[in-house]
Design an enzyme around this catalytic site. Sequence first.
Site, PDB file in Angstrom:
ATOM      1  N   ARG A   1     -10.421   0.470  14.711  1.00 38.26           N
ATOM      2  CA  ARG A   1     -10.212   1.261  13.492  1.00 38.26           C
ATOM      3  C   ARG A   1     -11.100   0.629  12.427  1.00 38.26           C
ATOM      4  NH1 ARG A   1      -4.194   1.623  11.110  1.00 38.26           N
ATOM      5  NH2 ARG A   1      -4.937  -0.227  10.056  1.00 38.26           N
TER       6      ARG A   1
ATOM      7  N   TYR B   1      18.151  29.970   7.559  1.00 36.57           N
ATOM      8  CA  TYR B   1      17.154  30.841   8.176  1.00 36.57           C
ATOM      9  C   TYR B   1      17.292  30.923   9.698  1.00 36.57           C
ATOM     10  CZ  TYR B   1      14.634  30.627   3.715  1.00 36.57           C
ATOM     11  OH  TYR B   1      14.284  30.710   2.401  1.00 36.57           O
TER      12      TYR B   1
ATOM     13  N   HIS C   1      -6.300  -6.934  12.624  1.00 32.42           N
ATOM     14  CA  HIS C   1      -5.060  -6.159  12.708  1.00 32.42           C
ATOM     15  C   HIS C   1      -4.809  -5.822  14.171  1.00 32.42           C
ATOM     16  CE1 HIS C   1      -1.845  -3.997  10.797  1.00 32.42           C
ATOM     17  NE2 HIS C   1      -2.318  -2.786  10.985  1.00 32.42           N
TER      18      HIS C   1
ATOM     19  N   ARG D   1       0.980 -10.649   7.301  1.00 34.50           N
ATOM     20  CA  ARG D   1       0.944  -9.518   6.368  1.00 34.50           C
ATOM     21  C   ARG D   1       2.094  -8.584   6.726  1.00 34.50           C
ATOM     22  NH1 ARG D   1      -4.213  -9.545   8.686  1.00 34.50           N
ATOM     23  NH2 ARG D   1      -3.597  -7.614   9.715  1.00 34.50           N
TER      24      ARG D   1
ATOM     25  N   LYS E   1       0.844  -1.205   0.000  1.00 32.06           N
ATOM     26  CA  LYS E   1       0.000   0.000   0.000  1.00 32.06           C
ATOM     27  C   LYS E   1       0.879   1.255   0.000  1.00 32.06           C
ATOM     28  CE  LYS E   1      -0.287  -0.072   5.050  1.00 32.06           C
ATOM     29  NZ  LYS E   1      -1.098  -0.500   6.216  1.00 32.06           N
TER      30      LYS E   1
ATOM     31  N   CYS F   1      15.654  23.724   4.865  1.00 29.81           N
ATOM     32  CA  CYS F   1      14.834  24.620   4.042  1.00 29.81           C
ATOM     33  C   CYS F   1      13.991  23.802   3.064  1.00 29.81           C
ATOM     34  CB  CYS F   1      15.728  25.597   3.280  1.00 29.81           C
ATOM     35  SG  CYS F   1      16.880  26.486   4.352  1.00 29.81           S
ATOM     36  N   MET F   2      13.218  24.501   2.244  1.00 29.87           N
ATOM     37  CA  MET F   2      12.349  23.789   1.305  1.00 29.87           C
ATOM     38  C   MET F   2      13.149  22.966   0.299  1.00 29.87           C
ATOM     39  SD  MET F   2       9.425  25.297  -1.248  1.00 29.87           S
ATOM     40  CE  MET F   2       8.552  26.151   0.059  1.00 29.87           C
ATOM     41  N   ASP F   3      14.268  23.538  -0.163  1.00 18.90           N
ATOM     42  CA  ASP F   3      15.021  22.922  -1.251  1.00 18.90           C
ATOM     43  C   ASP F   3      16.426  22.495  -0.873  1.00 18.90           C
ATOM     44  OD1 ASP F   3      12.908  23.999  -2.890  1.00 18.90           O
ATOM     45  OD2 ASP F   3      13.973  25.918  -2.789  1.00 18.90           O
TER      46      ASP F   3
HETATM   47  C1  LIG Z   1      -0.312  -1.652   6.732  1.00 21.64           C
HETATM   48  C2  LIG Z   1      -0.905  -2.932   7.158  1.00 21.64           C
HETATM   49  C3  LIG Z   1      -0.100  -4.054   7.385  1.00 21.64           C
HETATM   50  C4  LIG Z   1       1.399  -4.006   7.347  1.00 21.64           C
HETATM   51  O1  LIG Z   1       1.892  -3.472   8.558  1.00 21.64           O
HETATM   52  P1  LIG Z   1       3.458  -3.446   8.873  1.00 21.64           P
HETATM   53  O2  LIG Z   1       3.532  -2.985  10.273  1.00 21.64           O
HETATM   54  O3  LIG Z   1       4.051  -2.455   7.920  1.00 21.64           O
HETATM   55  O4  LIG Z   1       3.962  -4.809   8.641  1.00 21.64           O
HETATM   56  C5  LIG Z   1      -0.719  -5.251   7.683  1.00 21.64           C
HETATM   57  N1  LIG Z   1      -2.068  -5.338   7.776  1.00 21.64           N
HETATM   58  C6  LIG Z   1      -2.867  -4.279   7.578  1.00 21.64           C
HETATM   59  C7  LIG Z   1      -4.328  -4.441   7.710  1.00 21.64           C
HETATM   60  C8  LIG Z   1      -2.327  -3.041   7.284  1.00 21.64           C
HETATM   61  O5  LIG Z   1      -3.121  -1.990   7.111  1.00 21.64           O
END
Ligand SMILES: *Cc1c(COP(=O)(O)O)cnc(C)c1O
Length: 393
Positions: free
Chosen positions: A137, A267, A169, A225, A39, A314-316
């Site tokens: 969540r 700055y 999660h 995951r 993601k 700075c920005m750049d």
């Molecule tokens: C982002 C995410 C992960 C991965 O999490 P990490 O801590 O980067 O391994 C796994 N499951 C879900 C649902 C997530 O949103």
Amino acid sequence: MEAMTPAAALTATIDLDAIAGNVGVVRAAAGVPVMAVVKADAYGHGAVQSARAALAGGASEIGVAHVTEALELRAAGIDGTLTAWLHTPDTDFAGAIAANIGIAISSPRQLAAVVAAARSVGQPATVSAKVDTGLGRSGVAPEEWTQTARDLAAAVAEGAITFRATMSHLAFGDEPENPFNTLQAQRLDAATAELASLGVTAEITHLANSAAALTRPDLARDMVRAGIAIYGCSPIPGRDFGLTPAMTLAAEVGLVKKISAGQGVSYSHLWTAPEDTVIAILTAGYADGIPRLLSGAFAPSIAGRQYSSVGRVCMDQVVINLGADGGDVREGDRAVLFGAPATGAQSAADWASTIGTIDYEILTAVRGRAQRAYVGTAGSNQVDNLAGGGQAQ
Ligand SMILES: *Cc1c(COP(=O)(O)O)cnc(C)c1O
């Protein structure tokens, strides 16, 4: 971000072999197959290339937040198992079903939208249930679980969906011993059992993120995951799991010049030269992902040697102090802002701890004029891309 200009003033060089190798580390620790989470453009590493590298490294499937992210991977020719788990009322479920993208639902309303889309496409949707076992969540709320389970059973009976997985999660994945982790696993198992009692069998169940995959194999169930770990960052600050950071962010030295004792730098003159010295200007700033909060508190490395940043980010541009002898640094040299500590550079985790955040935020903040380049061959047969990538350090 995608151009492969080797001489870019700011490069994010991604080591595809590191990503592949990190998948192997996670797989070995967890003892079960790995879903590579790509993601947010693979945490800033490039979703398509990272997904390919992860699959080459043994990942079994790919996970993303949004259906749009999954559709982009499909369009790029990634034909393995994909799952998306974060939706809005406008999410294109029909497009996901047509592209054979798995959908993890978080409410009876999302399930109903998926079922309606499956009917319209004339093809069953592959559905997982994302259960809120305590994170608070996304995920099906406990109050809505029984209704969701019944609706899942009806959708399976109708042939509108194929049920794939129960998933959840963790709230405290980065605290391996927190008893809440075990509680969440128990709740997920109970949800899976309740579905089974309604005749809906989950092919697999998964719960662990990177942190839990590496530290709590007992929670893994059938798959983990992993996101941050496959990019080589430790999900638990300070703990070494043998991962290799995949991203090196390096900026060109644009200017080297002498300044005199008493000269203020950047700055607000946060820093004043205590003696005659030589400074270098690096051509990257907060617009490119160097947090302004790091002003004077990070240490880019040139040829393996770290130099203190001085003055405001700075920005750049940012300024480093080379010392009275100039350290042999020349205009056009490359300074590693963060990368693999084994090279003498600071890590994204070092930056994170300095400003009180996590390396996830540092990696995903790289943007602006940073150009990506790839090194390594895992999952890649595009030699053209590697030629440019090989030049960046
Ligand atoms: C982002 C995410 C992960 C991965 O999490 P990490 O801590 O980067 O391994 C796994 N499951 C879900 C649902 C997530 O949103």
